[in-house]
Design a protein around this motif. Structure first.
Motif, PDB file in Angstrom:
ATOM      1  N   VAL A 122       0.870  -1.194   0.000  1.00 53.87           N
ATOM      2  CA  VAL A 122       0.000   0.000   0.000  1.00 53.87           C
ATOM      3  C   VAL A 122       0.900   1.235   0.000  1.00 53.87           C
ATOM      4  O   VAL A 122       1.921   1.242   0.700  1.00 53.87           O
ATOM      5  CB  VAL A 122      -0.873   0.045   1.287  1.00 53.87           C
ATOM      6  CG1 VAL A 122      -1.670   1.335   1.367  1.00 53.87           C
ATOM      7  CG2 VAL A 122      -1.803  -1.153   1.380  1.00 53.87           C
ATOM      8  N   ARG A 125      -0.455   8.955   1.084  1.00 53.66           N
ATOM      9  CA  ARG A 125       0.091  10.313   0.947  1.00 53.66           C
ATOM     10  C   ARG A 125       1.379  10.491   1.742  1.00 53.66           C
ATOM     11  O   ARG A 125       2.349  11.064   1.265  1.00 53.66           O
ATOM     12  CB  ARG A 125      -0.953  11.333   1.445  1.00 53.66           C
ATOM     13  CG  ARG A 125      -2.145  11.420   0.533  1.00 53.66           C
ATOM     14  CD  ARG A 125      -3.286  12.152   1.175  1.00 53.66           C
ATOM     15  NE  ARG A 125      -3.976  11.294   2.115  1.00 53.66           N
ATOM     16  CZ  ARG A 125      -5.295  11.272   2.274  1.00 53.66           C
ATOM     17  NH1 ARG A 125      -6.051  12.070   1.569  1.00 53.66           N
ATOM     18  NH2 ARG A 125      -5.858  10.475   3.156  1.00 53.66           N
ATOM     19  N   ASP A 127       3.604   8.316   2.646  1.00 53.61           N
ATOM     20  CA  ASP A 127       4.757   7.623   2.047  1.00 53.61           C
ATOM     21  C   ASP A 127       5.389   8.510   0.974  1.00 53.61           C
ATOM     22  O   ASP A 127       6.611   8.616   0.876  1.00 53.61           O
ATOM     23  CB  ASP A 127       4.318   6.291   1.425  1.00 53.61           C
ATOM     24  CG  ASP A 127       3.754   5.333   2.454  1.00 53.61           C
ATOM     25  OD1 ASP A 127       4.299   5.280   3.570  1.00 53.61           O
ATOM     26  OD2 ASP A 127       2.767   4.640   2.150  1.00 53.61           O
ATOM     27  N   THR A 148       4.380   0.341   1.859  1.00 50.31           N
ATOM     28  CA  THR A 148       4.346  -0.567   3.014  1.00 50.31           C
ATOM     29  C   THR A 148       4.033  -1.931   2.416  1.00 50.31           C
ATOM     30  O   THR A 148       3.105  -2.054   1.613  1.00 50.31           O
ATOM     31  CB  THR A 148       3.222  -0.161   3.985  1.00 50.31           C
ATOM     32  OG1 THR A 148       3.443   1.187   4.393  1.00 50.31           O
ATOM     33  CG2 THR A 148       3.187  -1.068   5.210  1.00 50.31           C
ATOM     34  N   VAL A 174      -4.822   3.487  10.224  1.00 49.96           N
ATOM     35  CA  VAL A 174      -4.727   3.661   8.769  1.00 49.96           C
ATOM     36  C   VAL A 174      -6.019   4.287   8.255  1.00 49.96           C
ATOM     37  O   VAL A 174      -7.028   4.289   8.955  1.00 49.96           O
ATOM     38  CB  VAL A 174      -4.442   2.321   8.041  1.00 49.96           C
ATOM     39  CG1 VAL A 174      -3.050   1.829   8.352  1.00 49.96           C
ATOM     40  CG2 VAL A 174      -5.500   1.275   8.364  1.00 49.96           C
TER      41      VAL A 174
HETATM   42  P1  ADP Z   1      -1.935   8.974   5.087  1.00 49.28           P
HETATM   43  O1  ADP Z   1      -0.556   8.751   4.566  1.00 49.28           O
HETATM   44  O2  ADP Z   1      -2.778   9.698   4.109  1.00 49.28           O
HETATM   45  O3  ADP Z   1      -1.951   9.524   6.476  1.00 49.28           O
HETATM   46  P2  ADP Z   1      -2.541   6.307   6.192  1.00 49.28           P
HETATM   47  O4  ADP Z   1      -2.723   6.826   7.585  1.00 49.28           O
HETATM   48  O5  ADP Z   1      -3.505   5.280   5.696  1.00 49.28           O
HETATM   49  O6  ADP Z   1      -2.609   7.492   5.141  1.00 49.28           O
HETATM   50  O7  ADP Z   1      -1.081   5.714   6.034  1.00 49.28           O
HETATM   51  C1  ADP Z   1      -0.091   5.757   7.023  1.00 49.28           C
HETATM   52  C2  ADP Z   1       0.920   4.640   6.788  1.00 49.28           C
HETATM   53  O8  ADP Z   1       0.279   3.380   6.885  1.00 49.28           O
HETATM   54  C3  ADP Z   1       1.588   4.657   5.418  1.00 49.28           C
HETATM   55  O9  ADP Z   1       2.949   4.313   5.558  1.00 49.28           O
HETATM   56  C4  ADP Z   1       0.836   3.589   4.618  1.00 49.28           C
HETATM   57  O10 ADP Z   1       1.676   2.944   3.645  1.00 49.28           O
HETATM   58  C5  ADP Z   1       0.444   2.623   5.698  1.00 49.28           C
HETATM   59  N1  ADP Z   1      -0.860   1.956   5.425  1.00 49.28           N
HETATM   60  C6  ADP Z   1      -1.949   2.482   4.834  1.00 49.28           C
HETATM   61  N2  ADP Z   1      -2.966   1.589   4.793  1.00 49.28           N
HETATM   62  C7  ADP Z   1      -2.491   0.457   5.368  1.00 49.28           C
HETATM   63  C8  ADP Z   1      -3.051  -0.832   5.648  1.00 49.28           C
HETATM   64  N3  ADP Z   1      -4.297  -1.147   5.335  1.00 49.28           N
HETATM   65  N4  ADP Z   1      -2.249  -1.751   6.254  1.00 49.28           N
HETATM   66  C9  ADP Z   1      -0.967  -1.444   6.613  1.00 49.28           C
HETATM   67  N5  ADP Z   1      -0.394  -0.259   6.388  1.00 49.28           N
HETATM   68  C10 ADP Z   1      -1.131   0.700   5.766  1.00 49.28           C
END
Ligand code: ADP
Length: 212
Positions: A122, A125, A127, A148, A174
């Motif tokens: 995944v 933003r 990342d 990730t 997440v």
């Molecule tokens: P944003 O970056 O918009 O704040 P998230 O909070 O979903 O979005 O992502 C935070 C981190 O978690 C990132 O490093 C992303 O790659 C990871 N991530 C996003 N969705 C998942 C998931 N379902 N399982 C594990 N990791 C995730």
């Protein structure tokens, strides 16, 4: 629909009525050592929500209905497949630049990365921002380098209910979960991405349920 979490006094009243029905408000007030006026709003809530029944000149009865939060009850019956959206999917070799463009064009906060037909990772933003300030060449670096990756991805199945999805989103901090199904590829069990469930899906549903 009335959505109520009863207070501890309201729950005590239910217990008293269950045990001693029919019982008047005066008698309940005496047991709880409060005035009848104090109890009035509690009794109004309990009768409105259907937990208690009030019969004039007789008193209160317990209706036997579960005095449960109705919103939670409804949500338990809604499956992930009923509210999920289409996922945005790219392959691992796509450049970070193109993945960022895709994120804007598809108006999404998360992109699911697949490899040979199954979920590999995944990217969100954060990342992209983290790697951009780290100075990577967004045209050269493939998305597979910044995502990730499995097995660290939290997923959900079609038939799970949306409370389970919401709990995973909260606990894992997440914004979305890939909705997956098990497939066998080259004799190995893998996960195929078939949808996405995000905070937006759940918020929209919450608004719908509250409107009813
Ligand atoms: P944003 O970056 O918009 O704040 P998230 O909070 O979903 O979005 O992502 C935070 C981190 O978690 C990132 O490093 C992303 O790659 C990871 N991530 C996003 N969705 C998942 C998931 N379902 N399982 C594990 N990791 C995730």
């Amino acid at each position: 629909m009335i959505v109520i979490e009863f207070t501890s006094r309201q729950n005590k009243i239910i217990d008293i009525v269950q045990e001693r029905e029919p019982i008047t408000s005066q008698e309940i007030a005496e047991i709880l050592k409060v005035t009848r006026a104090t109890l009035r709003p509690d009794l109004a809530i309990l009768t409105m929500s259907g937990a208690l029944d009030a019969r004039p000149k007789v008193g209160y009865f317990y209706t036997g209905k579960p005095h449960m939060n109705m919103l939670a009850q409804q949500a338990k019956n809604i499956k992930v497949k009923e509210i999920m959206s289409l996922p945005t999917v790219v392959t691992e070799d796509v450049s970070v630049y193109n993945a960022i463009v895709t994120m804007f064009l598809e108006d999404t906060g998360a992109i699911y990365v697949v490899s040979n037909g199954s979920l590999a990772g995944v990217v969100s933003r954060k990342d992209f921002l983290k790697n951009a300030i780290g100075g990577i060449d967004v045209n050269k670096v493939p998305v597979g380098m910044v995502m990730t990756r499995m097995p660290n991805i939290t997923t959900i199945f079609l038939e799970e209910n949306i409370i389970e999805a919401a709990i995973k989103i909260v606990n894992h901090e997440v914004d979305s979960l890939p909705v997956v199904e098990k497939v066998t590829i080259d004799g190995k069990e893998k996960l195929k991405v078939i949808g996405k469930i995000s905070k937006s899906n759940i918020t929209k549903l919450f608004v719908e349920l509250c409107k009813e």
